[in-house]
Enzyme design. Structure first.
Site, PDB file in Angstrom:
ATOM      1  CG  HIS A   1     -30.536 -11.527  25.414  1.00  0.00           C
ATOM      2  ND1 HIS A   1     -31.262 -10.969  24.322  1.00  0.00           N
ATOM      3  CD2 HIS A   1     -30.376 -10.602  26.371  1.00  0.00           C
ATOM      4  CE1 HIS A   1     -31.353  -9.800  24.559  1.00  0.00           C
ATOM      5  NE2 HIS A   1     -30.834  -9.475  25.665  1.00  0.00           N
TER       6      HIS A   1
ATOM      7  CG  PHE B   1     -24.659  -9.071  24.231  1.00  0.00           C
ATOM      8  CD1 PHE B   1     -25.762  -9.574  23.105  1.00  0.00           C
ATOM      9  CD2 PHE B   1     -25.187  -8.422  25.244  1.00  0.00           C
ATOM     10  CE1 PHE B   1     -27.143  -9.484  23.577  1.00  0.00           C
ATOM     11  CE2 PHE B   1     -26.597  -8.158  25.777  1.00  0.00           C
ATOM     12  CZ  PHE B   1     -27.366  -8.828  24.550  1.00  0.00           C
TER      13      PHE B   1
ATOM     14  NE  ARG C   1     -26.076 -14.933  36.700  1.00  0.00           N
ATOM     15  CZ  ARG C   1     -26.974 -14.175  36.734  1.00  0.00           C
ATOM     16  NH1 ARG C   1     -26.682 -13.025  36.300  1.00  0.00           N
ATOM     17  NH2 ARG C   1     -28.251 -14.383  37.203  1.00  0.00           N
TER      18      ARG C   1
ATOM     19  CG  HIS D   1      -1.797  -1.196   1.493  1.00  0.00           C
ATOM     20  ND1 HIS D   1      -1.237  -2.469   1.566  1.00  0.00           N
ATOM     21  CD2 HIS D   1      -3.088  -1.212   1.111  1.00  0.00           C
ATOM     22  CE1 HIS D   1      -2.364  -3.488   1.623  1.00  0.00           C
ATOM     23  NE2 HIS D   1      -3.546  -2.556   1.167  1.00  0.00           N
TER      24      HIS D   1
ATOM     25  CG  HIS E   1      -3.858   0.504   4.841  1.00  0.00           C
ATOM     26  ND1 HIS E   1      -4.740   0.683   5.548  1.00  0.00           N
ATOM     27  CD2 HIS E   1      -3.503   1.573   4.285  1.00  0.00           C
ATOM     28  CE1 HIS E   1      -5.213   1.834   5.453  1.00  0.00           C
ATOM     29  NE2 HIS E   1      -4.202   2.353   4.562  1.00  0.00           N
TER      30      HIS E   1
ATOM     31  N   PRO F   1      -6.929  -4.527  10.961  1.00  0.00           N
ATOM     32  CG  PRO F   1      -7.659  -6.050  12.109  1.00  0.00           C
ATOM     33  CD  PRO F   1      -6.519  -5.490  11.746  1.00  0.00           C
ATOM     34  CG  LEU F   2      -9.016   0.018   8.419  1.00  0.00           C
ATOM     35  CD1 LEU F   2      -9.424   0.820   7.216  1.00  0.00           C
ATOM     36  CD2 LEU F   2      -7.448   0.694   8.560  1.00  0.00           C
TER      37      LEU F   2
ATOM     38  CD  GLU G   1     -21.837  -5.336  23.964  1.00  0.00           C
ATOM     39  OE1 GLU G   1     -22.732  -5.483  24.536  1.00  0.00           O
ATOM     40  OE2 GLU G   1     -21.912  -4.420  23.023  1.00  0.00           O
TER      41      GLU G   1
ATOM     42  CG  HIS H   1      -5.814   2.106  -0.770  1.00  0.00           C
ATOM     43  ND1 HIS H   1      -5.779   2.666   0.613  1.00  0.00           N
ATOM     44  CD2 HIS H   1      -5.815   0.686  -0.462  1.00  0.00           C
ATOM     45  CE1 HIS H   1      -6.052   1.887   1.462  1.00  0.00           C
ATOM     46  NE2 HIS H   1      -6.210   0.781   1.259  1.00  0.00           N
TER      47      HIS H   1
END
Length: 672
Positions: A473, A437, A357, A26, A66, A115-116, A411, A260
């Site tokens: 859930h 989640f 839990r 790049h 990149h 991973p941007l 998250e 790019h």
């Protein structure tokens, strides 16, 4: 004396040469950001190329990973152990210059990026770690923790939702030593971004509580220097320096997506060097430019000054100095075995049925009180997931005291910030959310594993046992999906004792771990004596028999008591059963062959696995002759106990399916 533009052009030339030789890469971003990099790395960044791990160095994150050749050129030019041969080997097998920056591969690379957006979020965690450690360890005249976190990011990083999550928290926390350079070139892979990214980024960050500087000319050394000074002068707000730049600067493909993600090609590469006034052969940097870039002597002086300060700090505050050194080294306290014994004793003593839990929260009560490096949190679910303990103190963003973070419903941001805390050092981050989640945070978890970070996730509400909240859930595919992540240990304990061992393993292991825990109460399993060592091996014989078993029943979590009940039914019918609890398949898989053969005897091919999730991962344990009771669809909204019955997770059904397997080998037929 070479000019600053000539020094920046050395970055551009190395980037062009490496990408052309590799035949991929790049070039656009390194060409566009070289002046920004020169302003920061030659004139501001506090680091020591001879010791990339110096504790009080500034941290630098290249979020738009990149542009890796920009970073490799900087590391090479400033004197890190990255010789020109490694630049020549860009993107080649086992080189120190992979296609995107990788932590642990290249000296000086703090974080794996690509991973941007995640670099932005983890930089927030790194900056928070600095503030927390400074508040804990600094004393008047002894600022042993006093450094900045710098990050480069592009349009794509700021499009990603994780940038919103983390930047909002950074503003709320007032991270004044966090400074972003936004490479605003208006171009992404699909072209000019106006049709899909025309928001006012400055106003967005201002709303988050950031200081906004610019837009400035990102190719002007004077403007960049002034912006850095303004950013450093603001002590209570993170700063965003908006730099208007030209992607592919100097090339025939300037301001075009064509620059790019592909080499410029011979003709365009030659034209670019001519436009830049660079007439040196490929991979050749004039000695006078090397001298301008070399940071080794300056870095050595900086670290030596810090070492002298730290030595005097150690004389005046010996306990603090020892604790700081321990935490930065990632070592457990000298009295850790006492804490570990207390944890295991609690797990062994519990006879009361409870959700895992809840058992986890009791374990954390012991651990958080004993380990000051533990910093917890949750994504707006503290009470539900049990991560806030009697020893937890909420983060005070005015004083930076506290060991518990309310992340809000974020998250992904939470996961990436935990990564940043671990990257910085001095902390063992843990946080919780519902298992279903964690999909929102999946890419952060992937980078956790890729970087081998010591981060612990508490994932509760682990199955259809969640009940009335319904399929949204009720995790079905999440457990097997997480088990596919290399280097990530997934613990699904069946009771308090297994939960205590899971926490012990997660803390001692120095690898990322996920504790998958139940919402509903589970029976406490009666064990024949102490089985801590067996549980710690990831899979063990919970219930045995004399001689060769007719069938082996395998399960995890809430299904273990079901197979124990099923084993009793089978034994009443004269069958020999071996019950295997396998709370962590990843740890079981790396045990020696003798242990694995003991738990799963090769001569017993009659095996049945039971887990209230997708069953794909169990095939390698039960083999072609075995069977799996699992979920092949989403759940349903109804009481949890009823759902287990409806989906076949009952002792009677497990026993009948087991009997069906046994029939194949002995020809007998029996029903329950």
């Amino acid at each position: 004396m070479p000019s600053r533009r000539e020094c920046a052009n050395a970055i551009r030339a190395l980037s062009i040469d490496a990408i052309e030789k590799a035949g991929s890469g790049h070039p656009g971003a390194p060409l566009g950001m070289a002046d920004m990099a020169e302003a920061l790395w030659r004139h501001e960044l506090r680091h020591n190329p001879e010791n990339p791990d110096w504790p009080d160095r500034d941290r630098f994150i290249l979020s738009n990973g990149h542009a890796s050749m920009l970073l490799y050129a900087l590391l090479h030019l400033t004197g890190y152990d990255l010789p020109i041969e490694e630049i020549r080997n860009f993107r080649q097998w086992q080189s120190k210059t992979p296609g995107h920056p990788e932590r642990g591969v290249t000296p000086g690379v703090e974080m794996t990026t690509g991973p941007l957006g995640q670099g932005i979020a983890s930089a927030v965690g790194i900056a928070l770690a600095e503030e927390l450690l400074a508040a804990r360890f600094n004393r008047p005249g002894f600022e042993i923790v006093n450094h900045y976190t710098w990050a480069f990011c592009g349009d794509g990083c700021l499009m990603e939702g994780v940038s919103h999550e983390a930047a909002a928290l950074a503003g709320t926390w007032g991270l004044g030593k966090l400074i972003f350079f936004y490479d605003s070139n208006g171009v992404s892979i699909d072209g000019h971004i106006d049709p899909w990214f025309d928001e006012n980024v400055g106003q967005r960050f201002m709303a988050y509580g950031w200081q906004i500087i610019g837009p400035i000319d990102g190719h002007s050394s004077k403007a960049l220097d002034e912006a850095i000074n303004v950013a450093k002068a603001e002590k209570r707000k993170p700063s965003l320096i908006i730099c208007n730049t030209h992607i592919g600067f100097g090339s025939p493909r300037i301001d075009s997506e064509a620059s790019h993600g592909a080499p410029l090609g011979d003709d365009a590469a030659s034209a670019t060097k001519k436009n830049l006034g660079w007439d040196h052969p490929p991979f050749v940097i004039p000695e006078e430019i090397y001298k301008c870039w070399d940071q080794k002597a300056q870095g050595r002086e900086r670290e030596d000054a810090w070492n002298r300060l730290y030595a005097e700090y150690g004389r005046q505050y010996p306990e603090l100095a020892a604790e700081f050194a321990r935490r930065m080294a990632g070592k457990l306290p000298a009295d850790w075995r006492k804490t570990a014994s207390e944890l295991l004793a609690w797990g062994e003593s519990k006879k009361k049925d409870m959700a895992t839990r809840v058992a986890s929260r009791h374990c954390l009560d012991i651990l958080v009180g004993a380990l000051p490096e533990m910093i917890g949190g949750s994504a707006d679910l503290s009470g539900s997931v049990g991560t806030k303990t009697s020893s937890s103190t909420p983060l005070d963003c005015k004083t930076y005291n506290g060991n518990y973070i309310f992340y809000g419903v974020r998250e992904f941001g939470m996961g990436a910030i935990m990564n940043g805390l671990a990257i910085h050092g001095g902390f063992l981050p843990y946080a919780g959310t519902f298992l279903s989640f964690t999909d929102q945070a999946r890419n952060a978890l992937r980078l956790t594993a890729m970087m081998k970070l010591h981060v612990i996730w508490v994932m509760t509400h682990d199955s259809i046992g969640v009940g009335e909240d319904g399929p949204t859930h009720q995790p079905v595919e999440q457990i097997p999906a997480l088990r596919l992540v290399p280097g990530l240990n997934i613990w699904r304990p069946c009771d308090s004792q297994e939960t205590a061992v899971a926490w012990l393993s997660a803390v001692e292991g120095n690898t990322p771990a996920c504790l998958v825990l139940s919402r509903q109460c589970l029976p406490e399993i009666e064990r024949p004596g102490k089985m801590v060592e067996e549980i710690a091996r990831g899979g063990y014989i919970l219930h045995g028999c004399s001689g060769k078993p007719d069938i082996i029943l395998l399960a995890t979590g809430s299904e273990v008591h079901l197979v124990m009940d099923a084993a009793r039914l089978l034994e009443e019918s004269g069958k020999k059963c071996q019950v295997v609890s396998m709370p962590c398949t990843e740890i079981f898989d790396v045990q020696d062959q003798a242990w694995r053969d003991k738990v799963l005897p090769p001569d017993c091919r009659c095996r049945l696995a039971v887990e209230a999730a997708r069953g794909d991962c169990w095939g390698r344990y039960v083999g072609l002759d075995g069977d799996i009771i699992a979920m092949d669809n989403y759940g349903f909204s109804a009481p949890g106990k009823e759902l287990f019955v409806k989906f076949g997770f009952t002792a009677k059904n497990v026993a009948q399916r087991a009997m069906n397997l046994i029939e194949k080998s002995d020809g007998q037929k029996q029903a329950f």
